[in-house]
Design an enzyme around this catalytic site. Structure first.
Site, PDB file in Angstrom:
ATOM      1  N   ASP A 257       0.823  -1.211   0.000  1.00 36.23           N
ATOM      2  CA  ASP A 257       0.000   0.000   0.000  1.00 36.23           C
ATOM      3  C   ASP A 257       0.850   1.250   0.000  1.00 36.23           C
ATOM      4  OD1 ASP A 257      -2.149  -1.557   0.369  1.00 36.23           O
ATOM      5  OD2 ASP A 257      -2.285  -1.251   2.533  1.00 36.23           O
ATOM      6  N   LYS A 279      -3.650   3.776  -3.442  1.00 33.85           N
ATOM      7  CA  LYS A 279      -4.613   4.740  -3.987  1.00 33.85           C
ATOM      8  C   LYS A 279      -3.997   6.109  -3.840  1.00 33.85           C
ATOM      9  CE  LYS A 279      -8.951   2.435  -2.902  1.00 33.85           C
ATOM     10  NZ  LYS A 279      -8.407   1.262  -2.247  1.00 33.85           N
ATOM     11  N   MET A 392      -8.753   7.564   9.111  1.00 36.61           N
ATOM     12  CA  MET A 392      -9.163   8.207   7.851  1.00 36.61           C
ATOM     13  C   MET A 392     -10.116   9.376   8.102  1.00 36.61           C
ATOM     14  SD  MET A 392      -9.689   4.659   5.721  1.00 36.61           S
ATOM     15  CE  MET A 392     -10.235   3.658   7.075  1.00 36.61           C
TER      16      MET A 392
HETATM   17  N1  SAH Z   1      -4.425  -1.096   8.570  1.00 36.32           N
HETATM   18  C1  SAH Z   1      -4.069   0.225   9.007  1.00 36.32           C
HETATM   19  C2  SAH Z   1      -5.154   1.235   8.746  1.00 36.32           C
HETATM   20  C3  SAH Z   1      -5.417   1.496   7.308  1.00 36.32           C
HETATM   21  S1  SAH Z   1      -6.570   2.764   7.069  1.00 36.32           S
HETATM   22  C4  SAH Z   1      -3.680   0.187  10.477  1.00 36.32           C
HETATM   23  O1  SAH Z   1      -3.912  -0.805  11.151  1.00 36.32           O
HETATM   24  O2  SAH Z   1      -3.128   1.158  10.959  1.00 36.32           O
HETATM   25  C5  SAH Z   1      -5.550   4.164   6.801  1.00 36.32           C
HETATM   26  C6  SAH Z   1      -5.592   5.099   7.969  1.00 36.32           C
HETATM   27  O3  SAH Z   1      -4.765   4.663   9.009  1.00 36.32           O
HETATM   28  C7  SAH Z   1      -5.064   6.489   7.669  1.00 36.32           C
HETATM   29  O4  SAH Z   1      -6.026   7.290   7.016  1.00 36.32           O
HETATM   30  C8  SAH Z   1      -4.794   7.014   9.060  1.00 36.32           C
HETATM   31  O5  SAH Z   1      -5.980   7.387   9.705  1.00 36.32           O
HETATM   32  C9  SAH Z   1      -4.287   5.766   9.739  1.00 36.32           C
HETATM   33  N2  SAH Z   1      -2.794   5.709   9.752  1.00 36.32           N
HETATM   34  C10 SAH Z   1      -2.022   4.774   9.223  1.00 36.32           C
HETATM   35  N3  SAH Z   1      -0.724   5.036   9.477  1.00 36.32           N
HETATM   36  C11 SAH Z   1      -0.686   6.150  10.192  1.00 36.32           C
HETATM   37  C12 SAH Z   1       0.357   6.934  10.783  1.00 36.32           C
HETATM   38  N4  SAH Z   1       1.631   6.596  10.662  1.00 36.32           N
HETATM   39  N5  SAH Z   1       0.017   8.040  11.474  1.00 36.32           N
HETATM   40  C13 SAH Z   1      -1.273   8.392  11.611  1.00 36.32           C
HETATM   41  N6  SAH Z   1      -2.284   7.707  11.078  1.00 36.32           N
HETATM   42  C14 SAH Z   1      -2.009   6.591  10.384  1.00 36.32           C
END
Ligand code: SAH
Length: 496
Positions: A257, A279, A392
């Site tokens: 991703d 995306k 998100m």
């Molecule tokens: N599977 C991922 C989530 C995917 S959805 C998990 O478990 O973290 C994508 C969302 O994850 C982003 O829009 C944001 O809200 C959050 N996210 C992922 N990495 C991040 C980071 N390093 N800092 C802040 N938010 C993060």
């Protein structure tokens, strides 16, 4: 006047030196000399010493006739025919002379702990013979190199040497049976991480060799073929699990991703195929069905496939659809969890998500799209004594603020917005729910970010430890910006 030559920038080319039956001249008779001499003898070098005085350990080696003591002062002709000159102890003048001579003659000169006089550097070594790991710092930080060595020492099992020896013994047979590199590598993976490695760890070297021979005789290669669904964590590479690292390093194909940090992709093999299915704004990326097709196709080509997802694969990662597709195609999989953004961002911003007396539960909530956000159970989310962790959320802050306050959550409930959690560019923005959208706009909050709402969000200021302190608007700013925003709304209304 200093006798040290100016320290110019130099590159060091690492090289292993075959010193069997070769002459090495050691200058100095102290404890350091003894240590170096023992290592040189261990690799089969013929060692001669020049020193005004021999301390006990070197004297003993001379007595045992393992080393020749040439004399007290260096004679020019003793330098002839040397494979290496090693200075354990000498005056700066002598070091300087030998350094110049070394450069002229091309014979490597090493001066212990004096990089300025070296034309060659002896690295710190982790010895799992025949496997040897050399660690150098270009003479800049030998102490650091030694620390790295001791970490690697702890990390690598002693049995690794036996494993290397085994693969050396069988190298030709393996090459003959698997002339093609990709298949050979797959077989060696099985040797290094499968039953033969286990046998060696138990000290059963013969059993290990027998297992490898049997496998070589078998017609088909049985490797545990599967797709690994791997959580890459929030960004900081050291937050990967050991197993995630192992799968990333051995993958033939990595389907990843946009959230996966480039530093983590760097762990992949140089020849691994990296497929970016992110995306991006303005496009929808590779669709979910196409991703599933890629996984299945690469697997069927005999590749070790890793599906790498930011955070944890099972949290807002659409893992279910991919798993169903794999199961439908009869493909085995494994799932390796990662640190999810809610958890990582809470830690990196100092929030104790279920702080006693403040929150009895944490909710992981997606604010992904317009349609789904209105289907959230807002009355339940607006209840107090819970921490909300929104994924998100950046595009939906206004909605979230309105819905929560509209359903009764107090406008002075603290929030913390953690942008790029755990990464070098992490930012934390704090304030009160009633000013959430305004504050985020003021600081131009951007994705990826986690939004925490609840009493514990106030801990961001109290327990800050990583990166810059949290950003917040003071009352003056709030009044000013609030006023300006009202004016804009007013103008819009008038114009409409
Ligand atoms: N599977 C991922 C989530 C995917 S959805 C998990 O478990 O973290 C994508 C969302 O994850 C982003 O829009 C944001 O809200 C959050 N996210 C992922 N990495 C991040 C980071 N390093 N800092 C802040 N938010 C993060």
């Amino acid at each position: 006047m200093s006798t040290q030559p100016p320290q110019t920038e130099r590159g060091w080319y690492p090289l292993f030196h075959d010193l069997r039956q070769r002459q090495v001249l050691v200058i100095g008779g102290n404890e350091t000399a003894a240590r170096k001499i023992r290592r040189l003898l261990a690799v089969g070098a013929r060692v001669r010493v020049v020193a005004p005085l021999l301390e006990d350990d070197v004297a003993e080696l001379v007595e045992q006739k393992r080393v020749v003591w040439l004399g007290r002062r260096l004679r020019r002709w003793w330098l002839r025919g040397q494979a290496l000159v090693l200075i354990a102890e000498a005056s700066p003048e002598l070091c300087e002379r030998l350094h110049r001579w070394g450069k002229r003659s091309g014979v490597p000169v090493n001066a212990v702990d004096q990089p300025a006089y070296c034309t060659a550097i002896v690295p710190a070594v982790v010895d799992r013979s025949p496997l040897t790991i050399a660690i150098g710092s270009g003479g800049q930080a030998p102490e650091l190199a030694r620390r790295v060595r001791s970490r690697i020492e702890q990390w690598l099992p002693q049995s690794l040497g036996s494993l290397a020896a085994l693969s050396g013994q069988l190298a030709e047979d393996i090459r003959g049976r698997f002339p093609e590199l990709a298949l050979r590598r797959r077989f060696l993976d099985w040797v290094f991480s499968g039953p033969p490695a286990d046998a060696i760890q138990r000290g059963q070297n013969d059993q290990a060799a027998a297992l490898v021979r049997q496998a070589l005789d078998r017609q088909s290669l049985e490797t545990p073929a599967r797709v690994s669904l791997v959580g890459a964590g929030p960004g900081e590479p050291e937050l990967l699990t050991l197993r995630a690292l192992d799968r990333i390093q051995s993958a033939d194909v990595l389907v990843h991703d946009g959230l996966v940090d480039p530093r983590i992709l760097d762990y992949a093999r140089r020849d691994a195929e990296l497929i970016d299915v992110a995306k991006r704004p303005g496009d929808n990326g590779v669709g979910q069905v196409a991703i599933q097709r890629i996984l299945i196709k690469r697997f069927k080509q005999g590749k070790r496939v890793v599906r790498l997802k930011g955070g944890d694969p099972m949290v807002f990662g659409r893992a279910g659809e991919e798993l169903a597709a794999l199961r439908g195609a009869g493909i085995d999989f494994e799932i390796i969890p990662g640190v999810t953004a809610a958890s990582a961002c809470a830690s990196y911003a100092g929030l104790s998500l279920t702080q006693r007396g403040m929150a009895q539960s944490v909710r992981l909530v997606t604010a992904h799209c317009e349609r789904s956000i209105d289907r959230l159970d807002w009355p339940a989310l607006a209840k107090d004594r819970q921490t909300l962790a929104f994924y998100m959320a950046v595009a939906q802050l206004e909605r979230i603020q309105q819905q929560l306050t509209g359903h009764g959550r107090a406008a002075d409930t603290p929030f913390a917005l953690v942008e790029n959690g755990s990464r070098p560019n992490q930012r934390v923005i704090v304030g009160q729910l009633g000013e959430l959208a305004l504050t985020a706009r003021h600081f131009q909050a951007s994705s990826p970010a986690m939004l925490f709402i609840g009493e514990v969000a106030a801990q961001a200021s109290e327990f800050h430890w990583f990166g810059e302190p949290p950003l917040c608007m003071d009352t003056g700013e709030l009044a000013l910006v609030g006023h300006a925003a009202n004016l804009v709304t007013l103008r819009a209304t008038v114009l409409a």
